[in-house]
Design a protein around this motif. Structure first.
Motif, PDB file in Angstrom:
ATOM      1  N   ARG A  25       0.821  -1.210   0.000  1.00 53.19           N
ATOM      2  CA  ARG A  25       0.000   0.000   0.000  1.00 53.19           C
ATOM      3  C   ARG A  25       0.858   1.264   0.000  1.00 53.19           C
ATOM      4  O   ARG A  25       0.575   2.216  -0.711  1.00 53.19           O
ATOM      5  CB  ARG A  25      -0.902  -0.015   1.240  1.00 53.19           C
ATOM      6  CG  ARG A  25      -1.857   1.157   1.354  1.00 53.19           C
ATOM      7  CD  ARG A  25      -2.941   1.098   0.328  1.00 53.19           C
ATOM      8  NE  ARG A  25      -3.861   2.220   0.459  1.00 53.19           N
ATOM      9  CZ  ARG A  25      -4.685   2.621  -0.481  1.00 53.19           C
ATOM     10  NH1 ARG A  25      -4.730   1.985  -1.633  1.00 53.19           N
ATOM     11  NH2 ARG A  25      -5.480   3.643  -0.301  1.00 53.19           N
ATOM     12  N   ARG A  43       1.662   9.482  -9.765  1.00 54.00           N
ATOM     13  CA  ARG A  43       0.460   8.652  -9.784  1.00 54.00           C
ATOM     14  C   ARG A  43      -0.735   9.544 -10.112  1.00 54.00           C
ATOM     15  O   ARG A  43      -1.144  10.364  -9.295  1.00 54.00           O
ATOM     16  CB  ARG A  43       0.251   7.968  -8.437  1.00 54.00           C
ATOM     17  CG  ARG A  43       1.313   6.952  -8.058  1.00 54.00           C
ATOM     18  CD  ARG A  43       0.777   6.066  -6.959  1.00 54.00           C
ATOM     19  NE  ARG A  43      -0.356   5.297  -7.426  1.00 54.00           N
ATOM     20  CZ  ARG A  43      -0.290   4.008  -7.764  1.00 54.00           C
ATOM     21  NH1 ARG A  43       0.859   3.363  -7.693  1.00 54.00           N
ATOM     22  NH2 ARG A  43      -1.376   3.363  -8.175  1.00 54.00           N
ATOM     23  N   ASP A  71      -3.757   8.462 -10.524  1.00 52.19           N
ATOM     24  CA  ASP A  71      -4.993   7.953  -9.943  1.00 52.19           C
ATOM     25  C   ASP A  71      -5.326   8.628  -8.610  1.00 52.19           C
ATOM     26  O   ASP A  71      -6.374   8.364  -8.036  1.00 52.19           O
ATOM     27  CB  ASP A  71      -4.922   6.423  -9.752  1.00 52.19           C
ATOM     28  CG  ASP A  71      -3.661   5.967  -9.048  1.00 52.19           C
ATOM     29  OD1 ASP A  71      -2.840   6.819  -8.670  1.00 52.19           O
ATOM     30  OD2 ASP A  71      -3.487   4.744  -8.885  1.00 52.19           O
ATOM     31  N   ARG A  90      -7.681   2.501  -6.120  1.00 56.10           N
ATOM     32  CA  ARG A  90      -6.591   2.589  -5.149  1.00 56.10           C
ATOM     33  C   ARG A  90      -6.861   3.667  -4.090  1.00 56.10           C
ATOM     34  O   ARG A  90      -6.521   3.491  -2.923  1.00 56.10           O
ATOM     35  CB  ARG A  90      -5.267   2.890  -5.864  1.00 56.10           C
ATOM     36  CG  ARG A  90      -4.073   2.932  -4.903  1.00 56.10           C
ATOM     37  CD  ARG A  90      -2.756   2.969  -5.633  1.00 56.10           C
ATOM     38  NE  ARG A  90      -1.636   2.947  -4.705  1.00 56.10           N
ATOM     39  CZ  ARG A  90      -1.143   1.856  -4.121  1.00 56.10           C
ATOM     40  NH1 ARG A  90      -1.681   0.685  -4.385  1.00 56.10           N
ATOM     41  NH2 ARG A  90      -0.121   1.926  -3.288  1.00 56.10           N
ATOM     42  N   TYR A  91      -7.471   4.764  -4.503  1.00 60.63           N
ATOM     43  CA  TYR A  91      -7.771   5.845  -3.566  1.00 60.63           C
ATOM     44  C   TYR A  91      -9.254   6.170  -3.617  1.00 60.63           C
ATOM     45  O   TYR A  91      -9.824   6.346  -4.700  1.00 60.63           O
ATOM     46  CB  TYR A  91      -6.964   7.104  -3.911  1.00 60.63           C
ATOM     47  CG  TYR A  91      -5.473   6.870  -3.940  1.00 60.63           C
ATOM     48  CD1 TYR A  91      -4.763   6.664  -2.762  1.00 60.63           C
ATOM     49  CD2 TYR A  91      -4.778   6.840  -5.143  1.00 60.63           C
ATOM     50  CE1 TYR A  91      -3.389   6.438  -2.787  1.00 60.63           C
ATOM     51  CE2 TYR A  91      -3.410   6.620  -5.178  1.00 60.63           C
ATOM     52  CZ  TYR A  91      -2.727   6.413  -3.992  1.00 60.63           C
ATOM     53  OH  TYR A  91      -1.380   6.192  -4.025  1.00 60.63           O
ATOM     54  N   MET A 106      -8.244  -5.454   1.057  1.00 59.58           N
ATOM     55  CA  MET A 106      -8.100  -5.038  -0.340  1.00 59.58           C
ATOM     56  C   MET A 106      -9.401  -5.273  -1.097  1.00 59.58           C
ATOM     57  O   MET A 106      -9.867  -4.406  -1.853  1.00 59.58           O
ATOM     58  CB  MET A 106      -6.953  -5.823  -0.985  1.00 59.58           C
ATOM     59  CG  MET A 106      -6.610  -5.367  -2.382  1.00 59.58           C
ATOM     60  SD  MET A 106      -5.779  -3.771  -2.410  1.00 59.58           S
ATOM     61  CE  MET A 106      -5.031  -3.817  -4.030  1.00 59.58           C
ATOM     62  N   HIS A 150     -10.797  -1.609  -1.664  1.00 61.51           N
ATOM     63  CA  HIS A 150     -10.302  -1.215  -2.985  1.00 61.51           C
ATOM     64  C   HIS A 150     -10.580  -2.315  -4.008  1.00 61.51           C
ATOM     65  O   HIS A 150      -9.638  -2.830  -4.644  1.00 61.51           O
ATOM     66  CB  HIS A 150      -8.794  -0.901  -2.909  1.00 61.51           C
ATOM     67  CG  HIS A 150      -8.432   0.015  -1.786  1.00 61.51           C
ATOM     68  ND1 HIS A 150      -8.597   1.388  -1.867  1.00 61.51           N
ATOM     69  CD2 HIS A 150      -7.926  -0.247  -0.549  1.00 61.51           C
ATOM     70  CE1 HIS A 150      -8.194   1.935  -0.725  1.00 61.51           C
ATOM     71  NE2 HIS A 150      -7.788   0.970   0.085  1.00 61.51           N
ATOM     72  N   GLU A 182      -9.167  -1.927  -7.659  1.00 62.08           N
ATOM     73  CA  GLU A 182      -7.733  -2.176  -7.753  1.00 62.08           C
ATOM     74  C   GLU A 182      -7.441  -3.663  -7.601  1.00 62.08           C
ATOM     75  O   GLU A 182      -6.570  -4.206  -8.289  1.00 62.08           O
ATOM     76  CB  GLU A 182      -6.991  -1.384  -6.679  1.00 62.08           C
ATOM     77  CG  GLU A 182      -5.476  -1.538  -6.778  1.00 62.08           C
ATOM     78  CD  GLU A 182      -4.724  -0.844  -5.652  1.00 62.08           C
ATOM     79  OE1 GLU A 182      -3.521  -0.575  -5.846  1.00 62.08           O
ATOM     80  OE2 GLU A 182      -5.317  -0.579  -4.605  1.00 62.08           O
ATOM     81  N   TYR A 183      -8.151  -4.337  -6.708  1.00 58.11           N
ATOM     82  CA  TYR A 183      -7.946  -5.762  -6.509  1.00 58.11           C
ATOM     83  C   TYR A 183      -8.234  -6.540  -7.795  1.00 58.11           C
ATOM     84  O   TYR A 183      -7.488  -7.450  -8.163  1.00 58.11           O
ATOM     85  CB  TYR A 183      -8.858  -6.268  -5.389  1.00 58.11           C
ATOM     86  CG  TYR A 183      -8.726  -7.749  -5.117  1.00 58.11           C
ATOM     87  CD1 TYR A 183      -7.651  -8.244  -4.365  1.00 58.11           C
ATOM     88  CD2 TYR A 183      -9.674  -8.646  -5.610  1.00 58.11           C
ATOM     89  CE1 TYR A 183      -7.537  -9.607  -4.119  1.00 58.11           C
ATOM     90  CE2 TYR A 183      -9.557 -10.012  -5.371  1.00 58.11           C
ATOM     91  CZ  TYR A 183      -8.485 -10.486  -4.625  1.00 58.11           C
ATOM     92  OH  TYR A 183      -8.358 -11.826  -4.399  1.00 58.11           O
TER      93      TYR A 183
END
Length: 215
Positions: free
Chosen positions: A11, A87, A89, A119-120, A206, A210, A213-214
């Protein structure tokens, strides 16, 4: 326990974790040594000043912490924009609007579907850019307040007085955002969240926090 449940996902890098620790440590020191000036007539203000060894020590700690926060903030911008691949994102996008709407529905039990965060999350983006904006405001106004008479040689006295108001009330706003909003979202709502130390999160977290993202 299955092997997949033991998976960990990166992370935060070591560099990011060190930056975060320095930033929040200086923030706490600034709040602790700054609020006695904002509320000088309160009994706890005198106690807080005494706990750091008196007013002179309070001033030294406050100034040093401010310089360190400015330093780590400048380092963060330079390092992440110029020395490593940025980044994108972390920037706001239309998906954040959709995620916000879905989170409202989910929070009020109007939908069983959890937002499909990447991710965020939109909240994490607000906190990130809010911290950056606050650091700029607090750093600039803090430097003016450190040497007000020198500042008034180049700026109108009204500007310095307004800077004082911005500095103190931004401190109150930032403290509420961090000690209530951020602390609840990232620690009380996620019991034993130690990713800020280890840099890793579990596969279960995760998937839940998120999922985009996963996937």
């Amino acid at each position: 326990m299955s092997e997949t449940s033991k998976l960990k996902f990166k992370r935060f890098t070591l560099n990011q974790r060190i930056e975060h620790i320095i930033f929040f440590t200086t923030f706490i020191l600034l709040a602790y040594t700054g609020f006695p000036l904002k509320f000088p007539d309160e009994w706890w203000s005198r106690w807080m000043i005494a706990s750091v060894g008196g007013f002179d020590n309070r001033t030294t700690i406050h100034h040093f912490s401010g310089l360190l926060m400015i330093g780590v903030s400048v380092y963060h911008v330079i390092y992440h924009l110029l020395l490593e691949k940025p980044r994108f994102d972390v920037l706001f996008n239309l998906k954040d609007v959709k995620d916000f709407k879905q989170q409202v529905l989910y929070s009020f039990k109007l939908s069983d579907e959890h937002p499909n965060f990447g991710r965020y999350t939109w909240k994490q983006k607000f906190e990130y850019f809010g911290a950056g904006f606050g650091a700029v405001i607090m750093g600039f106004t803090g430097l003016l307040m450190w040497q007000p008479f020198e500042a008034m040689k180049y700026l109108p006295i009204g500007f310095v007085q307004i800077a004082n108001l911005f500095h103190t009330w931004e401190a109150v706003l930032a403290s509420l955002a961090v000690f209530i909003g951020h602390f609840y979202d990232e620690h009380l709502d996620k019991f034993r969240n130690i990713s800020w130390i280890t840099g890793e999160i579990s596969e279960e977290e995760m998937k839940h926090e998120h999922p985009a993202e996963y996937e």
